[in-house]
Design an enzyme around this catalytic site. Sequence first.
Site, mmCIF file in Angstrom:
data_model
loop_
_atom_site.group_PDB
_atom_site.id
_atom_site.type_symbol
_atom_site.label_atom_id
_atom_site.label_comp_id
_atom_site.label_asym_id
_atom_site.label_seq_id
_atom_site.Cartn_x
_atom_site.Cartn_y
_atom_site.Cartn_z
ATOM 1 N N HIS A 101 0.876 -1.017 0.030
ATOM 2 C CA HIS A 101 0.040 0.122 0.073
ATOM 3 C C HIS A 101 0.908 1.228 0.197
ATOM 4 C CE1 HIS A 101 0.796 -1.401 4.042
ATOM 5 N NE2 HIS A 101 0.800 0.058 4.379
ATOM 6 N N HIS A 103 0.972 5.110 1.208
ATOM 7 C CA HIS A 103 0.466 6.297 2.052
ATOM 8 C C HIS A 103 0.486 7.719 1.261
ATOM 9 C CE1 HIS A 103 0.784 4.063 6.028
ATOM 10 N NE2 HIS A 103 1.622 3.485 5.332
#
Length: 138
Positions: A101, A103
């Site tokens: 992922h 940020h």
Amino acid sequence: MRDDNCIFCKIANGEIPSATVYEDPDFRVILDLGPASKGHALILPKSHFKDLCDADPEAMAKILPLAGRLGKAMKESLNASGFNVVQNNGASAGQTVFHLHVHVIPRYDGGPEMVAWKPGKEEAEELAKTAEKVAAQL
Ligand code: AMP
Ligand code: ZN
């Protein structure tokens, strides 16, 4: 490509509800449950990649432009004055959820402050040696 025990697989594919900012066939963008600042978002690929070393280059090529779009939207909608794009690989790097992922963290003039690294010192010879070592594995 999916891992039945992975919470981000479930969130990315809509099986667990989330505060979704954006969705397309490859990604879901959600707000982080423990935000570093207001609007802190996570770009989740819908496919399960453990980290960047494991990821499909074609999907990754789409991530940075999406992060840029998000940052721009944060500046316009939340009055952020800047943003950080952060992506952790491995526990030692602070990765806690092992589904890749990215940020996107909006930054505001009044804070909150965030931790930055302390610049070290290195001789040119040592820099050259290190560069050579990494280059040999690319
Ligand atoms: P990292 O440390 O890079 O692995 O980041 C994991 C991030 O996921 C942290 O910032 C957590 O606050 C966030 N997080 C963990 N579980 C959830 C969840 N269910 N929904 C939204 N964000 C989450
Ligand atoms: Zn996953």
